[in-house]
Design an enzyme around this catalytic site. Structure first.
Site, short mmCIF file in Angstrom:
data_model
loop_
_atom_site.label_atom_id
_atom_site.label_comp_id
_atom_site.label_asym_id
_atom_site.label_seq_id
_atom_site.Cartn_x
_atom_site.Cartn_y
_atom_site.Cartn_z
N SER A 121 -7.97 -5.28 3.85
CA SER A 121 -7.53 -4.35 2.81
C SER A 121 -8.36 -3.07 2.82
O SER A 121 -7.83 -1.97 2.72
CB SER A 121 -7.62 -5.03 1.44
OG SER A 121 -7.04 -4.21 0.47
N SER A 153 -2.79 -2.41 -2.85
CA SER A 153 -3.81 -2.72 -3.83
C SER A 153 -5.02 -3.31 -3.12
O SER A 153 -4.89 -4.14 -2.22
CB SER A 153 -3.25 -3.69 -4.87
OG SER A 153 -4.21 -3.85 -5.91
N GLU A 154 -6.21 -2.88 -3.55
CA GLU A 154 -7.46 -3.26 -2.90
C GLU A 154 -7.61 -4.76 -2.70
O GLU A 154 -8.24 -5.21 -1.75
CB GLU A 154 -8.67 -2.82 -3.75
CG GLU A 154 -8.94 -1.35 -3.80
CD GLU A 154 -8.31 -0.74 -5.03
OE1 GLU A 154 -7.07 -0.87 -5.20
OE2 GLU A 154 -9.04 -0.12 -5.81
N ASN A 155 -7.09 -5.52 -3.64
CA ASN A 155 -7.30 -6.96 -3.58
C ASN A 155 -6.34 -7.68 -2.65
O ASN A 155 -6.17 -8.89 -2.74
CB ASN A 155 -7.27 -7.57 -4.99
CG ASN A 155 -5.98 -7.27 -5.73
OD1 ASN A 155 -5.42 -6.19 -5.59
ND2 ASN A 155 -5.49 -8.22 -6.50
#
Lengths: 219, 240, 219, 240
Positions: A94, A52-54
């Site tokens: 990320s 996940s990007e975060n």
């Protein structure tokens, strides 16, 4: 949309079909919305690593009721859990995973996909809309394979698979495969190659619902 | 089920072919993956391009690899050391190509590769011999040199602990180039002192997430001697 | 080198003097060799954070005999210890600290310093020498203040503080202050300003040992 | 003796003047330094440039700051959310300037500032509206856009624990932009849930070394309510 002889796939069925094509050991980013459903259909005997990007790698299913942690969310701001073997990292690392070609597959939603693999999924170009892009452009250019998951046509019956985009582009020539409620299409140098269709749908019918030229490879 | 720690050194290294570009972790001997280097020597591949901060010390590790004649070119920041006689001789004999890169540009170019950038403007080296012939640009009152990413086919690094998904933690100053090299190579092979169960590494403190690591090889400690002989230096003692 | 009336500072005395100018809370990188000595003269009542290129912040003095750890070394490959509150990080972050202007002061050795602050300390340009640069160029351009610590003249009696470098440059216009065994010089827009000299050395004598023009500000 | 944790919120924030450029950590509400933002609102400075991934949610935190009219411009990747009505209204009324940046370019440009790079070539956004008018370059078979660093006068971030030298560790996905913003701002102010003694944070696992942090402010937990109300949302409860 009117048709008589065939049944379109549900959103869950598209997700289930796409899940089958994700190999053991793949690092995968599932876009917000429809693609997120794929997670439910990943087989237990495979290690598929969800990114996940975060700043999450190897996150797991939603927590039990009452176990939600506001500091453990995915890019869609849904509560998730972590698997044993998962990790946290900052936004720089990320997006290095994404931009640097370390993510094997990302699955994105789409407003339109063009015959050459151009993707539009961030803006309809509407005058009064507030623009917002998030990580879509990074995923489009960075993942080794970009899959799109979408209904084949819009609610208004307009084709979403088109010769050229009319909406603003997210990434150029980035889409590798399209999963729709009617078929699976590989984006190749030769063009859009249909590899699977729902039962009782004819290739001519499918072409009629598509404004880019398709190539039939279903048999 | 993915197990990146299921192969021994010989097996893992056998993917490396003549002409490969290989990053090797370590700053001096700290963090140098001695057993992987020995395995590489045993493998006997030739025409290698090596990226490391130094160009080897004494007669072991990287220096020994150079001595076998396996290395066509080395990209490093500090080849000249009191005990770098192997490199010195090859260099003076014209038997090895040297690309000298300021240490921070080396780090940054490796990072650029890992991050998927096309190039970066770095202030380091501007106006020096090491920037000769390179494109420069004046940005916001300061001068910069355009530098391109350094990628590799393989990274050989040393970590402290690893798990079967490739997550790594390091030990003290042995970390150095390990995490950034792992991000910049197609295939990263990490030797570790200990393989741990999935979940033993706290997700908050994983330094290199498994996505950047393809193989984990556990080196069996066979002696309690200090320093560079901390572990047995033959590849054959490796287990996974 | 011949002189009669004054006494040059020892290496330790130069280090001790330079240490006085390092303020509480400073993040400092001490170059390999002579500058390393400064660490011994930092007062205990100050928190001075020593940085090393190979990924250490707030390292401490050498370990006791027998406590050496081959994986706990500084950039000069000397054994060190860590203070409570120290940290380890990778080379990328370490050079971000340097290149990104986060290091307050670095102290470097020098072959030559020019009147405009150009520094030469990585190569004598000798034909047969193996070039090696390490982190010198990064420190020269990245630290907020660059101090140089050096003998005023070479063993052969040649001035090291010069109008223009004859050796290859490490960093352009980067030096802020020079500590020698004879004096302290601030590199300013107006030129090289001498702020302190050893006892019994006359400004004219100092100028005679310096091939760049000096400005006397000692009184 | 350096103690970066010796001041309260009001005191620390008082350095911020009209016209400041301020990075604010957080991805949605995770990692958003709610109490620092409230303190900023109380401070009453104007004409700010804010860098954040989003443009505020609901009526609290960043959204509340926008509502006061203190923000001239926002640099973000995803301002449009179901509950971003404050920003929406300001934007439609032409009362706030928006620089929309793809999330990875936002991260990368912040990193470039922290790393001291002059500019970077990034593949993200090539050929899109968000790269219009920007310099591009074809490098090694791929197209890139030239993007410049994003620096700030201040970074306001949220960490989990901090010590008096400014070392920080984070909690789960609240880490997000914190570490890279800390590197890119002249003055980084971190609110933490707990201040610990020097040496309590393992040097192997410090995520943000103290060199990147100028102030640590401990927020007193005052309730056990979940989510965005985890801690009291008034600056006056802060202690250091």
């Amino acid at each position: 949309m009117s048709h008589t002889s065939y049944t379109v796939l549900t959103r869950d069925q598209i997700a289930e079909r796409a899940a089958q094509d994700i190999p053991d050991g793949a690092y995968v980013n599932l876009g917000i919305g429809l693609p997120t459903k794929i997670a439910q259909y990943l087989p237990d005997d495979k290690d598929v690593f969800l990114h996940s990007e975060n700043g999450l790698l190897a996150f797991g299913p939603p927590p039990a009721k009452g176990e939600e942690d506001p500091e453990l969310i995915n890019a869609g701001k849904e509560y998730v859990t972590m698997l044993d073997g998962g990790s946290f990292f900052h936004h720089g690392d990320s997006f290095a995973m994404m931009r640097g070609g370390h993510i094997d597959i990302c699955v994105l939603g789409a407003f339109q996909v063009a015959a050459n693999g151009d993707l539009a999924n961030w803006s309809t170009g509407a005058e009064d809309a507030i623009p917002a892009v998030g990580g879509a452009m990074d995923l489009a250019v960075g993942a080794k394979k970009v899959f799109v998951m979408t209904n084949h046509i819009t609610k208004e019956g307009e084709p979403k698979i088109v010769s050229e985009l009319s909406y603003p582009v997210t990434g150029k020539k980035c889409v590798d495969r399209i999963y729709t409620d009617l078929c699976i299409i590989d984006v190749t140098d030769k063009g859009l190659v249909v590899t699977e269709m729902v039962d009782d749908l004819s290739f001519d019918e499918l072409q009629g619902l598509t404004s880019a030229m398709l190539i039939d490879a279903t048999n | 089920m993915i197990n990146k720690a299921d192969k021994g050194i010989t097996d893992v290294l056998s993917q490396i072919k003549d002409g490969a570009t290989i990053m090797i972790g370590g700053f001096g001997t700290a963090g140098q993956p001695a057993e992987l280097i020995d395995g590489l020597i045993n493998l006997g591949v030739k025409d290698l391009v090596i990226i490391n901060n130094n160009a080897g010390n004494g007669d072991h590790g990287l220096a020994k690899l150079l001595q076998t004649g396996a290395v066509r070119k080395i990209i490093c920041s500090f080849p000249r050391q009191s005990d770098s006689w192997v490199f010195d001789e090859l260099y003076h004999a014209g038997k090895i190509e040297l690309e000298l890169v300021p240490q921070g540009n080396l780090a940054c170019r490796i990072q650029a590769a890992g991050m998927g950038l096309g190039a970066v403007y770095t202030p380091t080296g501007f106006g020096t011999l090491l920037a000769e012939g390179k494109e420069t640009r004046h940005i916001d009152g300061k001068d910069y040199v355009l530098e391109y990413p350094i990628k590799a086919d393989f990274a050989l690094i040393k970590a402290n602990k690893g798990d079967r998904w490739g997550n790594l933690v390091y030990r003290k100053s042995a970390r150095n180039f390990g995490p950034i090299m792992a991000m910049a190579a197609d295939i990263t092979i990490a030797q570790v002192s200990e393989t741990v169960d999935l979940g033993e590494l706290d997700p908050e403190y994983v330094i290199t997430p498994g996505i950047f690591v393809q193989h984990v090889v556990q080196i069996q400690p066979t002696s309690t001697e200090p320093a560079s002989d901390e572990y047995a230096s033959t590849a054959t003692t490796a287990t996974a």
